[in-house]
Design an enzyme around this catalytic site. Sequence first.
Site, PDB file in Angstrom:
ATOM      1  N   PHE A 185      68.906  78.142  46.064  1.00 27.78           N
ATOM      2  CA  PHE A 185      68.955  78.079  47.533  1.00 27.78           C
ATOM      3  C   PHE A 185      69.987  77.058  48.028  1.00 27.78           C
ATOM      4  O   PHE A 185      70.880  77.389  48.814  1.00 27.78           O
ATOM      5  CB  PHE A 185      67.558  77.732  48.066  1.00 27.78           C
ATOM      6  CG  PHE A 185      67.506  77.488  49.544  1.00 27.78           C
ATOM      7  CD1 PHE A 185      67.446  78.546  50.432  1.00 27.78           C
ATOM      8  CD2 PHE A 185      67.510  76.200  50.056  1.00 27.78           C
ATOM      9  CE1 PHE A 185      67.400  78.324  51.805  1.00 27.78           C
ATOM     10  CE2 PHE A 185      67.459  75.969  51.418  1.00 27.78           C
ATOM     11  CZ  PHE A 185      67.405  77.039  52.297  1.00 27.78           C
TER      12      PHE A 185
ATOM     13  N   GLY B  64      63.897  70.106  46.197  1.00 30.64           N
ATOM     14  CA  GLY B  64      64.421  71.091  45.264  1.00 30.64           C
ATOM     15  C   GLY B  64      63.351  72.095  44.855  1.00 30.64           C
ATOM     16  O   GLY B  64      62.457  72.419  45.628  1.00 30.64           O
ATOM     17  N   LEU B  65      63.456  72.571  43.615  1.00 31.17           N
ATOM     18  CA  LEU B  65      62.529  73.563  43.063  1.00 31.17           C
ATOM     19  C   LEU B  65      62.501  74.843  43.903  1.00 31.17           C
ATOM     20  O   LEU B  65      61.447  75.416  44.142  1.00 31.17           O
ATOM     21  CB  LEU B  65      61.116  72.978  42.927  1.00 31.17           C
ATOM     22  CG  LEU B  65      60.975  71.777  41.989  1.00 31.17           C
ATOM     23  CD1 LEU B  65      59.548  71.243  42.025  1.00 31.17           C
ATOM     24  CD2 LEU B  65      61.371  72.132  40.572  1.00 31.17           C
ATOM     25  N   CYS B  66      63.680  75.253  44.359  1.00 31.89           N
ATOM     26  CA  CYS B  66      63.761  76.494  45.140  1.00 31.89           C
ATOM     27  C   CYS B  66      64.933  77.349  44.656  1.00 31.89           C
ATOM     28  O   CYS B  66      65.653  77.953  45.458  1.00 31.89           O
ATOM     29  CB  CYS B  66      63.871  76.201  46.632  1.00 31.89           C
ATOM     30  SG  CYS B  66      65.098  74.963  47.086  1.00 31.89           S
ATOM     31  N   GLY B  67      65.128  77.346  43.348  1.00 26.10           N
ATOM     32  CA  GLY B  67      66.158  78.193  42.763  1.00 26.10           C
ATOM     33  C   GLY B  67      67.560  77.765  43.189  1.00 26.10           C
ATOM     34  O   GLY B  67      67.870  76.578  43.272  1.00 26.10           O
TER      35      GLY B  67
END
Length: 295
Positions: free
Chosen positions: A92, A87-90
Amino acid sequence: MASLKEVRNRIVSVNSTQQITKAMKMVAAAKLRRAQENILQMRPYAQKLGEMLSTVSAGSESSVDSPLKVVRSIEKVLIVVVTSDRGLCGAFNTNVVKATVQLIEDKYAAQAAKGDVEIFAIGKKGAESFSRRGFKVNSTYTDLFTRLSFVAVKEAAEIIMTAFSEGRYDAVDLVYNEFKNVATQIIHTDRYLPIVSEQPTSKVKKAEVNYIFEPTEEEILAELIPKSLKIQLYRAVLESNASEQGARMTAMDKATENAQELLKELKLVYNRTRQAAITTEILEIVGGAEALKAS
């Protein structure tokens, strides 16, 4: 009002988080550079291979039979969903999942109601999301990005093609993010199987595509069709990989900026709290001095 210790602890915590988001942004930027180079090198090859297949098919005098071109009544559907492993990709992954759900509602609602829609997940986030939604998920290749290579993607493509050829699925769709730039990713929902033969355009005259084949055109097309499908899937995975790094870089940059703004606010609160505490102490001292004089 929070105590000085609480505010100080929050400042330390936010500062540590900011350092982490900065580091993650730098890592994503380095990965993005490599991923961008890979997809920019792949795009011309994939496009030219597709053009070659279309041109040879257009110039073909006979229809080459292939189990990958068989059009059947759509009863069972496989959707290949390309997401990320982390994760941690908005938004996406969320965007891909939403696009897939929308595709199912628009085109395959009847099949989904019967439980005849299966998800082939490339990326752990997609597998987890659709498992929670009650879909049957094939998650054999959720770790492709840890060993991203054409060989690994080719194996996945061969499994999909074999399943379609054997009649286990009547249609296969592909959902992924196409990389445009660091801040922009474009969702694609493409038909993967069956292959629909494109008719030659008016600009392509028969004389221009009337080739002499060596070996036979049947052998050439039999080789080109599976290879084109493998390259198509590999390109989608590379596009998604570059998009993921761009989305993570943007998300971490925004998180770093937000942490900086939060630090400014916390430092302001800390200074105000400290000033209030000092003022209170001074007043207590003055009050005590006045009390001593009065006594």
